[in-house]
Design a protein around this motif. Structure first.
Motif, PDB file in Angstrom:
ATOM      1  N   HIS A  80     -21.008 110.730 -56.052  1.00  0.00           N
ATOM      2  CA  HIS A  80     -21.823 111.401 -55.036  1.00  0.00           C
ATOM      3  C   HIS A  80     -23.074 112.019 -55.665  1.00  0.00           C
ATOM      4  O   HIS A  80     -24.154 112.017 -55.055  1.00  0.00           O
ATOM      5  CB  HIS A  80     -21.007 112.485 -54.325  1.00  0.00           C
ATOM      6  CG  HIS A  80     -20.140 111.967 -53.215  1.00  0.00           C
ATOM      7  ND1 HIS A  80     -20.669 111.434 -52.053  1.00  0.00           N
ATOM      8  CD2 HIS A  80     -18.787 111.886 -53.094  1.00  0.00           C
ATOM      9  CE1 HIS A  80     -19.676 111.064 -51.264  1.00  0.00           C
ATOM     10  NE2 HIS A  80     -18.529 111.320 -51.866  1.00  0.00           N
ATOM     11  N   ASN A 139     -25.962 112.807 -53.027  1.00  0.00           N
ATOM     12  CA  ASN A 139     -25.293 113.272 -51.816  1.00  0.00           C
ATOM     13  C   ASN A 139     -24.882 114.739 -51.890  1.00  0.00           C
ATOM     14  O   ASN A 139     -24.196 115.226 -50.988  1.00  0.00           O
ATOM     15  CB  ASN A 139     -24.017 112.443 -51.561  1.00  0.00           C
ATOM     16  CG  ASN A 139     -24.321 110.991 -51.229  1.00  0.00           C
ATOM     17  OD1 ASN A 139     -25.443 110.640 -50.878  1.00  0.00           O
ATOM     18  ND2 ASN A 139     -23.324 110.141 -51.356  1.00  0.00           N
ATOM     19  N   ARG A 147     -24.034 113.599 -44.560  1.00  0.00           N
ATOM     20  CA  ARG A 147     -24.004 112.965 -45.881  1.00  0.00           C
ATOM     21  C   ARG A 147     -23.917 114.012 -46.988  1.00  0.00           C
ATOM     22  O   ARG A 147     -23.084 113.915 -47.902  1.00  0.00           O
ATOM     23  CB  ARG A 147     -25.261 112.110 -46.062  1.00  0.00           C
ATOM     24  CG  ARG A 147     -25.483 111.621 -47.486  1.00  0.00           C
ATOM     25  CD  ARG A 147     -26.887 111.053 -47.626  1.00  0.00           C
ATOM     26  NE  ARG A 147     -27.313 111.021 -49.007  1.00  0.00           N
ATOM     27  CZ  ARG A 147     -28.573 110.874 -49.393  1.00  0.00           C
ATOM     28  NH1 ARG A 147     -29.527 110.760 -48.481  1.00  0.00           N
ATOM     29  NH2 ARG A 147     -28.883 110.848 -50.671  1.00  0.00           N
ATOM     30  N   ALA A 191     -21.002 106.794 -47.739  1.00  0.00           N
ATOM     31  CA  ALA A 191     -21.521 108.052 -47.185  1.00  0.00           C
ATOM     32  C   ALA A 191     -23.043 108.086 -47.206  1.00  0.00           C
ATOM     33  O   ALA A 191     -23.680 108.666 -46.314  1.00  0.00           O
ATOM     34  CB  ALA A 191     -20.963 109.233 -47.981  1.00  0.00           C
ATOM     35  N   LYS A 192     -23.643 107.461 -48.207  1.00  0.00           N
ATOM     36  CA  LYS A 192     -25.106 107.450 -48.326  1.00  0.00           C
ATOM     37  C   LYS A 192     -25.749 106.508 -47.313  1.00  0.00           C
ATOM     38  O   LYS A 192     -26.832 106.780 -46.796  1.00  0.00           O
ATOM     39  CB  LYS A 192     -25.500 107.037 -49.748  1.00  0.00           C
ATOM     40  CG  LYS A 192     -27.006 106.997 -49.984  1.00  0.00           C
ATOM     41  CD  LYS A 192     -27.313 106.591 -51.409  1.00  0.00           C
ATOM     42  CE  LYS A 192     -28.822 106.545 -51.656  1.00  0.00           C
ATOM     43  NZ  LYS A 192     -29.141 106.145 -53.064  1.00  0.00           N
TER      44      LYS A 192
END
Length: 277
Positions: free
Chosen positions: A92, A97, A195, A247-248
């Motif tokens: 992450h 993120n 995010r 998630a990105k």
């Protein structure tokens, strides 16, 4: 209270030994079982890395359904999470993120809550409050799902953060999981960027998990490392980078919808188990 704590430790240790002797006499003696737990760990971490919750709930539920004793399942999941959350946090961070200001406000209260929750787990029965927490999370999941579907997520800076970290850490340790469900969902309700919220909560979870795992190791010893732990660890480590990438890439409203749906389903299932068994 001390007698209760000693009795809990003895019972947990006995469950772990039974799990090892009856189900997992040797970590690599049953490669088929190892592959099953690797698949469970991969799926659970992929969901957790992408949506910011449910690794503990998914892994623990599946392990118990496969015959792993509850104490062994809880200890094994937290031990595996020490490694999977480390890789997830790094991933992450690499994908940018993480909101480091938000991270700083979450991590210390979360660790403190984790220590308190681990103490409660070995001293008193924390299961009484579980149905109420799950009912609250179900309502929260429905609300997030509604906001995601209706595209009404307006970004705002969350105001209630440190108390949220404290409560999330406490419930994660005392209830065997729930950091992501509590913290991620409440931050999203306050308007935090999906995010950044998912990445930040996942990264902070590493420090929380290290604290809880250390407590398990101090209490139960290295018996927590069984076939299930190793399988969850390997599968989770492989899945962690993919979760951060998802998630990105996914639209914030879509993320919110999936988070709401997952939180609702997991909480309803947990509520059903808590009330029926």
């Amino acid at each position: 209270m001390r007698d209760l704590a000693d009795r809990n430790r003895v019972e947990a240790s006995r469950e772990l030994k039974q799990g090892e002797v009856g189900i997992f006499p040797d970590i690599f003696a049953h490669p088929d079982a190892l592959l099953i737990f690797m698949a469970v760990g991969f799926a659970a971490q992929l969901v957790d890395g992408a949506l910011g919750m449910a690794y503990g709930q998914i892994s623990s539920t599946l392990l118990i359904s496969l015959g792993v004793p509850p104490a062994a399942a809880s200890a094994g999941v937290h031990a595996a999470e020490t490694f999977t959350t480390a890789v997830s946090g790094i991933s992450h961070t690499a994908h940018r993120n993480v909101d480091w200001k938000l991270f700083g406000r979450l991590v210390i209260p979360g660790v403190i809550g984790g220590v308190l929750g681990a103490y409660v787990l070995t001293s008193v029965d924390a299961g009484v409050a579980k149905p109420f927490v799950l009912a609250y999370l179900t309502a929260l999941g429905l609300y997030l799902f509604y906001r995601g579907v209706m595209h009404r997520h307006t970004e705002r800076t969350p105001k209630i953060v440190s108390p949220l970290g404290l409560v999330g850490g406490f419930l994660d340790a005392a209830g065997g999981g729930g950091w992501g469900g509590i913290v991620t969902s409440n931050l999203l309700v306050q308007g935090s960027n999906p995010r950044k919220t998912i990445g930040t909560v996942n990264t902070a979870e590493f420090f929380l998990t290290v604290t809880i795992s250390a407590t398990f190791l101090a209490t139960l010893g290295w018996q927590a490392f069984t076939t299930s732990t190793v399988g969850l660890l390997i599968g989770g480590v492989f899945a962690a980078p993919f979760g951060a990438w998802i998630a990105k890439r996914v639209n914030p409203d879509t993320l919110l919808t999936f988070v709401g749906a997952l939180l609702t389903l997991v909480s309803l299932f947990g509520l059903y188990r808590a009330l029926m068994f």
